[in-house]
Each structure stands twice: as C-alpha cells, then as structure tokens.
Design a protein around this motif. Structure first.
Motif, PDB file in Angstrom:
ATOM      1  N   PHE A  30       0.666  -1.134  -0.004  1.00  0.00           N
ATOM      2  CA  PHE A  30      -0.110  -0.129  -0.070  1.00  0.00           C
ATOM      3  C   PHE A  30       0.701   1.345   0.158  1.00  0.00           C
ATOM      4  CE2 PHE A  30      -2.148   3.395   2.419  1.00  0.00           C
ATOM      5  CZ  PHE A  30      -3.044   3.616   1.788  1.00  0.00           C
ATOM      6  N   ASP A  31       2.091   1.311   0.782  1.00  0.00           N
ATOM      7  CA  ASP A  31       2.886   2.396   0.794  1.00  0.00           C
ATOM      8  C   ASP A  31       3.447   2.533  -0.421  1.00  0.00           C
ATOM      9  OD1 ASP A  31       2.384   3.201   3.535  1.00  0.00           O
ATOM     10  OD2 ASP A  31       3.754   1.476   4.404  1.00  0.00           O
ATOM     11  N   VAL A  32       3.689   1.775  -1.288  1.00  0.00           N
ATOM     12  CA  VAL A  32       4.621   1.757  -2.509  1.00  0.00           C
ATOM     13  C   VAL A  32       3.423   2.443  -3.623  1.00  0.00           C
ATOM     14  CG1 VAL A  32       5.556   0.364  -4.543  1.00  0.00           C
ATOM     15  CG2 VAL A  32       6.130  -0.179  -2.294  1.00  0.00           C
ATOM     16  N   TRP A  33       2.295   1.880  -3.483  1.00  0.00           N
ATOM     17  CA  TRP A  33       1.088   2.438  -4.268  1.00  0.00           C
ATOM     18  C   TRP A  33       1.053   3.790  -3.960  1.00  0.00           C
ATOM     19  CZ3 TRP A  33      -0.476   0.887  -8.864  1.00  0.00           C
ATOM     20  CH2 TRP A  33      -0.365  -0.411  -9.424  1.00  0.00           C
ATOM     21  N   LEU A  34       0.909   4.066  -2.876  1.00  0.00           N
ATOM     22  CA  LEU A  34       0.662   5.411  -2.150  1.00  0.00           C
ATOM     23  C   LEU A  34       1.783   6.444  -2.574  1.00  0.00           C
ATOM     24  CD1 LEU A  34      -0.910   7.386  -0.780  1.00  0.00           C
ATOM     25  CD2 LEU A  34       0.152   6.644   1.573  1.00  0.00           C
ATOM     26  N   HIS A  35       3.021   5.986  -2.760  1.00  0.00           N
ATOM     27  CA  HIS A  35       4.006   6.885  -3.142  1.00  0.00           C
ATOM     28  C   HIS A  35       3.946   7.249  -4.557  1.00  0.00           C
ATOM     29  CE1 HIS A  35       8.202   7.153  -5.055  1.00  0.00           C
ATOM     30  NE2 HIS A  35       8.301   7.854  -3.979  1.00  0.00           N
ATOM     31  N   TRP A  36       3.568   6.301  -5.337  1.00  0.00           N
ATOM     32  CA  TRP A  36       3.323   6.811  -6.906  1.00  0.00           C
ATOM     33  C   TRP A  36       2.299   7.430  -6.936  1.00  0.00           C
ATOM     34  CZ3 TRP A  36       7.668   6.567  -9.096  1.00  0.00           C
ATOM     35  CH2 TRP A  36       8.698   5.666  -8.763  1.00  0.00           C
ATOM     36  N   ILE A  37       1.244   7.096  -6.274  1.00  0.00           N
ATOM     37  CA  ILE A  37       0.101   8.167  -6.511  1.00  0.00           C
ATOM     38  C   ILE A  37       0.317   9.434  -6.180  1.00  0.00           C
ATOM     39  CG2 ILE A  37      -2.327   8.643  -5.494  1.00  0.00           C
ATOM     40  CD1 ILE A  37      -2.759   5.664  -4.976  1.00  0.00           C
ATOM     41  N   GLY A  38       1.412   9.831  -5.190  1.00  0.00           N
ATOM     42  CA  GLY A  38       1.591  11.269  -5.056  1.00  0.00           C
ATOM     43  C   GLY A  38       2.717  11.702  -6.116  1.00  0.00           C
ATOM     44  N   ALA A  39       3.657  10.782  -6.285  1.00  0.00           N
ATOM     45  CA  ALA A  39       4.787  11.112  -7.212  1.00  0.00           C
ATOM     46  C   ALA A  39       4.746  11.323  -8.485  1.00  0.00           C
ATOM     47  CB  ALA A  39       5.866   9.942  -6.849  1.00  0.00           C
ATOM     48  N   ILE A  40       3.883  10.456  -9.241  1.00  0.00           N
ATOM     49  CA  ILE A  40       3.358  10.524 -10.602  1.00  0.00           C
ATOM     50  C   ILE A  40       2.915  12.079 -10.905  1.00  0.00           C
ATOM     51  CG2 ILE A  40       2.273   9.754 -12.778  1.00  0.00           C
ATOM     52  CD1 ILE A  40       3.132   7.136 -11.795  1.00  0.00           C
ATOM     53  N   PRO A  41       1.786  12.171 -10.381  1.00  0.00           N
ATOM     54  CA  PRO A  41       0.874  13.658 -10.385  1.00  0.00           C
ATOM     55  C   PRO A  41       1.669  14.835 -10.080  1.00  0.00           C
ATOM     56  CG  PRO A  41      -0.297  12.017  -9.111  1.00  0.00           C
ATOM     57  CD  PRO A  41       0.768  11.686  -9.289  1.00  0.00           C
ATOM     58  N   CYS A  42       2.868  14.584  -8.945  1.00  0.00           N
ATOM     59  CA  CYS A  42       3.578  15.699  -8.636  1.00  0.00           C
ATOM     60  C   CYS A  42       4.557  15.977  -9.608  1.00  0.00           C
ATOM     61  CB  CYS A  42       4.629  15.355  -7.452  1.00  0.00           C
ATOM     62  SG  CYS A  42       5.790  16.435  -6.659  1.00  0.00           S
ATOM     63  N   LEU A  43       5.176  15.031 -10.385  1.00  0.00           N
ATOM     64  CA  LEU A  43       6.121  15.383 -11.589  1.00  0.00           C
ATOM     65  C   LEU A  43       5.218  15.982 -12.670  1.00  0.00           C
ATOM     66  CD1 LEU A  43       8.020  12.032 -11.712  1.00  0.00           C
ATOM     67  CD2 LEU A  43       8.776  14.237 -10.999  1.00  0.00           C
ATOM     68  N   ILE A  44       3.966  15.382 -12.930  1.00  0.00           N
ATOM     69  CA  ILE A  44       3.140  15.886 -13.981  1.00  0.00           C
ATOM     70  C   ILE A  44       2.967  17.646 -13.645  1.00  0.00           C
ATOM     71  CG2 ILE A  44       1.083  15.880 -15.086  1.00  0.00           C
ATOM     72  CD1 ILE A  44       1.178  13.068 -15.114  1.00  0.00           C
ATOM     73  N   LEU A  45       2.519  17.832 -12.318  1.00  0.00           N
ATOM     74  CA  LEU A  45       2.138  18.932 -11.954  1.00  0.00           C
ATOM     75  C   LEU A  45       3.331  19.866 -12.161  1.00  0.00           C
ATOM     76  CD1 LEU A  45       0.014  18.352  -8.809  1.00  0.00           C
ATOM     77  CD2 LEU A  45      -0.695  19.386 -11.156  1.00  0.00           C
ATOM     78  N   ILE A  46       4.567  19.361 -11.663  1.00  0.00           N
ATOM     79  CA  ILE A  46       5.760  20.438 -12.050  1.00  0.00           C
ATOM     80  C   ILE A  46       5.941  20.814 -13.183  1.00  0.00           C
ATOM     81  CG2 ILE A  46       8.382  20.159 -11.680  1.00  0.00           C
ATOM     82  CD1 ILE A  46       7.917  18.418  -9.033  1.00  0.00           C
ATOM     83  N   LEU A  47       5.839  19.842 -14.514  1.00  0.00           N
ATOM     84  CA  LEU A  47       6.176  20.044 -15.696  1.00  0.00           C
ATOM     85  C   LEU A  47       5.215  21.080 -16.214  1.00  0.00           C
ATOM     86  CD1 LEU A  47       7.233  16.896 -16.935  1.00  0.00           C
ATOM     87  CD2 LEU A  47       8.752  18.525 -16.455  1.00  0.00           C
ATOM     88  N   THR A  48       3.964  20.970 -16.079  1.00  0.00           N
ATOM     89  CA  THR A  48       2.617  21.637 -16.513  1.00  0.00           C
ATOM     90  C   THR A  48       2.977  22.955 -15.751  1.00  0.00           C
ATOM     91  OG1 THR A  48       1.117  20.475 -15.099  1.00  0.00           O
ATOM     92  CG2 THR A  48       1.397  19.935 -17.221  1.00  0.00           C
ATOM     93  N   GLY A  49       3.194  22.962 -14.645  1.00  0.00           N
ATOM     94  CA  GLY A  49       3.162  24.235 -13.891  1.00  0.00           C
ATOM     95  C   GLY A  49       4.467  25.199 -14.176  1.00  0.00           C
ATOM     96  N   LEU A  50       5.504  24.525 -14.603  1.00  0.00           N
ATOM     97  CA  LEU A  50       6.594  25.085 -15.115  1.00  0.00           C
ATOM     98  C   LEU A  50       6.277  25.742 -16.544  1.00  0.00           C
ATOM     99  CD1 LEU A  50      10.427  23.846 -15.423  1.00  0.00           C
ATOM    100  CD2 LEU A  50       8.985  24.642 -17.538  1.00  0.00           C
ATOM    101  N   THR A  51       5.367  25.144 -17.308  1.00  0.00           N
ATOM    102  CA  THR A  51       4.941  25.761 -18.563  1.00  0.00           C
ATOM    103  C   THR A  51       4.036  26.854 -18.212  1.00  0.00           C
ATOM    104  OG1 THR A  51       5.204  23.638 -19.662  1.00  0.00           O
ATOM    105  CG2 THR A  51       3.811  25.230 -20.634  1.00  0.00           C
ATOM    106  N   LEU A  52       3.154  26.845 -17.303  1.00  0.00           N
ATOM    107  CA  LEU A  52       2.143  27.753 -17.110  1.00  0.00           C
ATOM    108  C   LEU A  52       2.797  28.991 -16.405  1.00  0.00           C
ATOM    109  CD1 LEU A  52      -0.720  25.632 -15.647  1.00  0.00           C
ATOM    110  CD2 LEU A  52      -0.641  26.609 -18.034  1.00  0.00           C
ATOM    111  N   LEU A  53       3.667  28.854 -15.514  1.00  0.00           N
ATOM    112  CA  LEU A  53       4.509  29.839 -14.899  1.00  0.00           C
ATOM    113  C   LEU A  53       5.323  30.612 -15.527  1.00  0.00           C
ATOM    114  CD1 LEU A  53       4.384  31.583 -12.150  1.00  0.00           C
ATOM    115  CD2 LEU A  53       5.866  29.566 -11.150  1.00  0.00           C
TER     116      LEU A  53
END
Length: 341
Positions: A133-156
């Motif tokens: 469960f912890d492994v899945w939880l890590h990737w549930i947070g990590a993958i969106p975080c990476l996408i948010l960083i890349l798209t946020g970098l574009t928007l900002l």
C-alpha cells in the motif's frame, strides 16, 4: 400691386420663421456644448477630487452595478500594484532555475563525486521496508507531482522561456494542454499528499543523531575526511525527514492555494486573496520542484540499491545496515525483520 404686397408679407414671415429656427438651433447647440463641457469637467475632476475619490475607494467605498458576481461592488483592488510583477519577474525564472538549475548542479556533483556504493556489495538478502500500500501511495503522489511540476513550469514560466522558441500556434496548444492536465492531476496529488502526510509522519521526527548526519552530508561524499562515513539513521534519515516536512508544509500551502484557484465559485475568494493564492502557489512550487529534483537524484543515482525500495517495497540487507542502521538494529533486536522469500 396687391399681389406684390402679399408676396412681400409672405417673404417677411418666412424669413422670420427661418431666423427664429436658426436662433433656436444656436441655443440648442450652445446648451449641448455647455452640457458636454460640464460632463468633461465632471469626468476630469481636480487633483484634489481625484485624491478624494481614490481615498474613499481604498477605505472600502463601493459602487453599484448590475453584476451579480462576488465582490461586484469593489471598485479597485486593494493590493499594491507591484505585486503583479512578482509572478513574472521573480517566480517565473525561479521555477526554471529550481528545476534545470538543480539538475545541472547534481549532474556535475555526480560526475565529480560519483554515487554512494555499498561497501560490502549486495547481500542478495532482502528485507521488507514498505508495504505494498505504501508503494502504491508513493506513486499516487509522485507521478501527479512530476506532471504538476512540468505543467506548472509551463504555465508559470513558459510565456517567457518556452513561447519564444515555439511560436504562438504551438504555444497555444501546449499551454492549453498544460492547463487541463494541471487541473486534473491536482486531485490525485491532493489525495496522495494528505495520506502520505498523515500515515508517514510518525517516522519523520528529528532524533539527536540526525544532526550528525548533516555534518557528514549523509556519508554520500567520496573524498576527504567524509569518505566512508556512514552516520546513524532511523527508518528515515535526516535528509529524508527534511524533504518530508518540506513536502508536508509547502505541499499543504500548494493544496490550499490550488483549491482557491481551482474552485473559485465554491470558495468565492476576494481579488486580493486570489492574487495571494497565485503567489503562494508559485513560491511553494519553486521549493517543491527543487526538492523533488534532489529527491530523485538521491533515490536513484546517488544511492546504490535505493530505488528498489519503492519498486518492490524491499531493500537489500546491506543497504539497510549502511544507510538506516538504527532502524535495522531495532527490527533485529525486536525480531521483526521480514525477509523476502
């Protein structure tokens, strides 16, 4: 003779009527000119009048409008105008630097220092470190975080650093996609942030040996008096704890400010609160982006055997002894080590 007199009288009457009409038109034109002049004076009051107007507005005086939107009566924004340039002049280059600058710094560091090797090599024996469960939880947070960083970098910062290279058409498509992806990925990130903060907090409080970890940079340096130093560390070392609290606090501010921007009809923020949310969101994103780059380097390139922990949930026994000896010793003493079959 009689006919001539009649024509003269008729001509006089017509001339009189035309003259009277002309006077009336002149009077109307004069009145319109006076009214226009009066309106111009009203629209351009004296400097003292302008000062009084803005003073009243800043003290909260409201106008009237047919709009039914929140805060429709607010005449002006109350925040200082210079805040509008914080986003473009400071946050935009900062997020670019936090991502690409940190990548360059760590790439150079790895090239000079090299990774942290296991002194005794891989033992071939693996012990459980994270639940599935912890492994899945890590990737549930990590993958969106990476996408948010890349798209946020574009928007900002994309308008200033990406658009000039793409052109208007390609930029319009990229920024449109980034906006949609950013909004969608915000939801799983919020869920991941909340669960990781609550469930993993118990292992993230500082211990006395954590300060020694910082003094020798975690034992990751391969030169001078730091070489071969392996400081004590519990389940999470001092660097991981610093990352956790940065993620928990800055991530919480990102979530709060993001909700304000994502659901304006629900939150109904004021203009000043909306601008504050934008600035806080961007500033915390800069911090999270920089720490994310560090976290990725430390978990993959810098720590031999470290990535396996978040793939299978198990780690090599020698890796546990070298990097998290306090945690390993506690489990061994309590006979709670779980080996992979």
């Amino acid at each position: 003779m009689k006919e001539l007199v009649t024509r003269l009288i008729t001509a006089v009457i017509v001339c009189g009527l035309l003259y009277g009409s002309g006077l009336a038109m002149v009077n109307v034109a004069s009145a319109d000119e006076n009214q226009t002049s009066s309106q111009q004076v009203s629209a351009n009051p004296s400097p003292a009048g302008i000062a009084d107007l803005w003073r009243a507005a800043r003290m909260g005086a409201e106008g009237t409008t047919s709009s039914q939107s929140p805060f429709h009566g607010a005449l002006i924004n109350q925040y200082p105008a210079e805040r509008l340039v914080y986003r473009s002049d400071y946050l935009a280059p900062a997020i670019m630097l936090s991502v690409f600058g940190m990548i360059l710094v760590f790439a150079a560091f790895v090239a000079v220092n090299g990774p942290s090797r296991l002194e005794k090599g891989f033992s071939g024996v693996e012990i459980k470190r994270w639940s599935r469960f912890d492994v899945w939880l890590h990737w549930i947070g990590a993958i969106p975080c990476l996408i948010l960083i890349l798209t946020g970098l574009t928007l900002l910062g994309g308008r200033y650093f990406i658009e000039p290279w793409l052109g208007e058409a390609a930029w319009a498509g990229l920024v449109g996609f980034s906006k949609e992806a950013h909004d969608i990925m915000a939801i799983p990130f919020i869920v991941g942030w909340f669960l990781m903060t609550i469930l993993w907090m118990k292992n993230q409080f500082l211990a006395s040996y954590d300060f020694k970890w910082f003094l020798v940079v975690g034992g990751y340096l391969n030169f001078g008096p730091f070489k071969g130093k392996h400081p004590d560390a519990g389940f999470a070392n001092a660097g991981e704890k610093l990352w956790f609290w940065t993620f928990a606090i800055a991530g919480g501010l990102i979530v709060a400010s993001g909700i304000i921007m994502l659901f304006p009809n629900w939150v109904e923020p004021s203009r000043s609160l909306s601008l504050l949310a934008v600035l806080v969101h961007g500033a915390c994103a800069v911090l999270i982006a920089a720490f994310t780059v560090v976290h990725i380097f430390m978990a993959t390139v810098m720590s031999e055997g470290g990535m396996e922990c978040m793939v299978s949930g198990y780690c090599d026994e020698n890796w546990a002894k070298q990097h998290h000896n306090v945690w390993y010793d506690d489990l061994a003493r309590e006979q709670k080590l779980e080996y992979r079959s």
